[in-house]
Design an enzyme around this catalytic site. Structure first.
Site, PDB file in Angstrom:
ATOM      1  CD  GLU A  34     -53.886   7.056 -53.800  1.00 29.28           C
ATOM      2  OE1 GLU A  34     -54.890   7.601 -53.371  1.00 29.28           O
ATOM      3  OE2 GLU A  34     -53.017   5.661 -53.940  1.00 29.28           O
ATOM      4  CG  HIS A  35     -53.714  12.546 -55.269  1.00 28.99           C
ATOM      5  ND1 HIS A  35     -53.923  14.053 -54.430  1.00 28.99           N
ATOM      6  CD2 HIS A  35     -52.691  11.962 -55.285  1.00 28.99           C
ATOM      7  CE1 HIS A  35     -53.241  13.182 -53.253  1.00 28.99           C
ATOM      8  NE2 HIS A  35     -52.297  12.756 -53.115  1.00 28.99           N
ATOM      9  CB  SER A 123     -49.949   3.729 -40.925  1.00 26.52           C
ATOM     10  OG  SER A 123     -51.245   3.216 -40.491  1.00 26.52           O
ATOM     11  N   GLY A 124     -51.387   6.093 -42.290  1.00 26.55           N
ATOM     12  CA  GLY A 124     -52.395   5.840 -43.790  1.00 26.55           C
ATOM     13  C   GLY A 124     -53.590   5.225 -43.853  1.00 26.55           C
ATOM     14  CB  SER A 126     -58.389   3.648 -43.669  1.00 23.55           C
ATOM     15  OG  SER A 126     -59.523   4.355 -43.425  1.00 23.55           O
ATOM     16  CB  SER A 127     -56.853   4.463 -37.724  1.00 21.67           C
ATOM     17  OG  SER A 127     -55.862   5.362 -37.285  1.00 21.67           O
ATOM     18  CD  GLU A 160     -61.922  12.014 -40.350  1.00 27.50           C
ATOM     19  OE1 GLU A 160     -60.901  11.883 -40.646  1.00 27.50           O
ATOM     20  OE2 GLU A 160     -62.486  10.351 -40.126  1.00 27.50           O
ATOM     21  CG  ASP A 172     -60.151   6.616 -46.026  1.00 25.13           C
ATOM     22  OD1 ASP A 172     -59.230   6.182 -47.554  1.00 25.13           O
ATOM     23  OD2 ASP A 172     -59.554   7.606 -45.410  1.00 25.13           O
ATOM     24  CE1 TYR A 222     -56.716  15.719 -51.838  1.00 21.99           C
ATOM     25  CE2 TYR A 222     -57.829  17.298 -50.532  1.00 21.99           C
ATOM     26  CZ  TYR A 222     -57.848  16.634 -50.973  1.00 21.99           C
ATOM     27  OH  TYR A 222     -59.310  16.092 -51.547  1.00 21.99           O
TER      28      TYR A 222
END
Length: 386
Positions: A34-35, A123-124, A126-127, A160, A172, A222
Site C-alpha cells: 500500500e502507498h 467501499s474502495g 473499485s467499482s 478515468e 484497479d 495522498y
C-alpha cells in the site's frame, strides 16, 4: 444474476433474449503493498468474485443507450458526439472508454447496454474501474476491435484520467482485467511487468470489512504523502543514484537514511522501502503455501501504515484491532488509500460467522457506525459470459 440482467434488458429495450450478449468485470482488493506504487514498488491485488455485469446488443444506428439496475438515471448519446457532461453522472465512465476506442481508429457503432454492479458504493473495492474495463470488453467484442486485455486496461485508465478527470493509478483496472481465478497479481505499476502467485486459501476466507467511514481526507493526504516521499528521495539522491525509493533494500536505506534531514519524510520512506520488501516476502510465502507467514506480513503492513505512513485513522485501526481478537484471524490490515474505506482479513473458514458478528458489534459499540462485511472469493478477470 446473468439470467436476471438479460430479462431486464429485454423488458427495457425489447427484442429477443437470443440476441443479447452478457459480460462481467470484477472488483478488486489489494492484499499487501500500500502507498508504494508511486514509489516504484509492487502492488499485490486479486480480482474478486463480485463486480459489474452487463447485457448488451448492437443497434442499426449511431445511438448508445445506457441504463443500470443500480440507479434511475438513463442516458442516450450519439456515437459521433461523445462529451463529458456532469449531469450524465456514472455514464461518463463508459463514455470515456467508448471514446478511447474511437480515438484509436476503431469503427464503433450504436448499442444498448444495461449494467448491474454488486460492488458496494464507496467501499474502495473499485467499482469505477470494473465499469470501465467491462465497457472496454463489451465494445471490443461487439465491434470486433481485437484489442488485447492489457491495452484495454490502459484505455480504461486513460478514460478515468483524461475524460472523467480522476487521477487514478492503473492497479484497479489491471486487477479487474487481468485477474486470474485463485491467484493474486504481483504488479509493477510503472513497467506493467506482472506475475501470478497462487492464492491457496484452503480452510480460509478473505473477509473485507467496510468501516462505512467516508474517505474525505484521502485525496489531500495522498498528495501530501507523495510530496513527503519526493522530498526523501531527493535527499537520498544527493549520494545515491536511484529513481525511486523502492529501488533500495532495507540495508541500503539504513545506510543512507541520515541524508533525510526531517523525521516525517524519513518515516514515509522507511514505510515505502519496508513495505516493498514485505510484498516480495508475501509472494514467496504464498508460493510455498505458507498462509500463516502471509498473515503476519499483512499485520506488519498495517502497523507500518498506521505508525510510519499515518494513513489509517481510528475507524480502520479499531476494525483491525477487533479483527485480530478473533482466534481464527491470521492477518488483518487496511486496504486502499486509507482514512476510511475497507480492511482485508484472512480468517479461518469456521470462524467467519463469529468474525462478522463479534467484530461488527464491537466496532459499532466503539465507533458508532454500522459496518458491512463481504466474504470474497478470488475470481477471474473481465470477459464475456458464455
Amino acid at each position: 444474476m446473468e439470467r436476471e440482467i438479460v430479462g431486464k434488458f429485454v423488458e427495457l429495450y425489447g427484442g429477443e433474449v437470443s440476441g443479447v450478449d452478457k459480460f462481467f468485470a470484477p472488483g478488486r482488493v489489494n492484499l499487501i503493498g500500500e502507498h508504494i506504487d508511486y514509489n516504484g514498488g509492487y502492488v499485490f491485488p486479486c480480482a474478486l468474485d463480485f463486480g459489474t455485469y452487463a447485457a448488451a446488443r448492437k443497434r442499426d444506428d449511431g445511438k448508445v443507450r445506457f441504463a443500470t439496475l443500480n440507479f434511475d438515471l438513463r442516458v442516450e448519446i450519439d456515437i459521433e458526439d461523445i462529451r463529458y457532461r456532469k449531469e450524465d453522472d456514472w455514464t461518463n465512465y463508459p463514455k470515456g472508454v467508448i471514446k478511447e476506442f474511437i480515438d484509436m481508429g476503431h469503427e464503433v457503432g450504436g448499442f444498448d447496454i444495461l449494467y448491474y454492479g454488486n460492488i458496494p458504493n464507496g467501499s474502495g473495492l473499485s467499482s469505477s474501474a470494473s465499469l470501465e474495463v467491462l465497457t472496454a470488453v463489451v465494445v471490443n467484442e461487439l465491434f470486433d476491435c481485437k484489442e488485447d486485455m492489457v491495452e484495454m486496461v490502459k484505455m480504461s485508465q486513460r478514460a478515468e484520467n483524461q475524460f472523467v478527470g480522476v487521477n487514478c493509478g492503473i492497479m484497479d483496472q489491471f486487477a479487474s482485467g487481468m485477474g486470474k481465478l485463485n491467484h493474486a497479481i504481483l504488479l509493477d505499476c510503472e513497467t506493467l511487468d506482472y506475475e501470478y502467485a497462487p492464492l491457496k486459501l484452503d480452510g480460509y476466507k478473505i473477509v473485507i470489512g467496510n468501516t462505512k467511514k467516508r474517505r474525505g481526507l484521502a485525496d489531500s493526504k495522498y498528495n501530501e504523502r507523495r510530496s513527503e516521499c519526493q522530498y526523501a528521495l531527493e535527499c537520498i539522491q544527493k549520494e545515491l543514484d536511484i529513481k525511486n525509493l523502492c529501488e533500495m533494500d532495507v540495508e541500503t536505506f539504513d545506510k543512507y537514511k541520515h541524508l533525510i534531514d526531517k523525521d516525517v519524510p524519513r518515516d514515509r520512506a522507511k514505510h515505502a522501502v519496508e513495505e516493498n520488501v514485505r510484498v516480495k516476502e508475501a509472494v514467496e510465502a504464498l508460493n510455498e503455501g505458507d498462509i500463516i507467514t502471509f498473515g503476519k506480513l499483512m499485520n506488519a503492513s498495517h502497523e507500518s501504515l498506521r505508525d510510519l505512513y499515518e494513513v489509517t485513522g481510528v475507524e480502520l485501526d479499531t476494525m483491525v484491532e477487533e479483527a485480530r481478537k478473533i482466534e481464527g484471524t491470521i492477518g488483518s490490515r487496511m486496504t486502499g488509500a486509507g482514512f476510511g474505506g475497507c480492511t482485508v482479513s484472512i480468517v479461518k473458514e469456521d470462524s467467519v460467522d463469529e468474525f462478522i458478528r463479534v467484530v461488527g458489534k464491537n466496532y459499532e459499540d466503539r465507533i458508532g457506525l454500522v459496518p458491512e462485511f463481504y466474504v470474497a472469493n478470488v475470481g477471474d478477470g473481465a470477459g464475456r459470459i458464455k
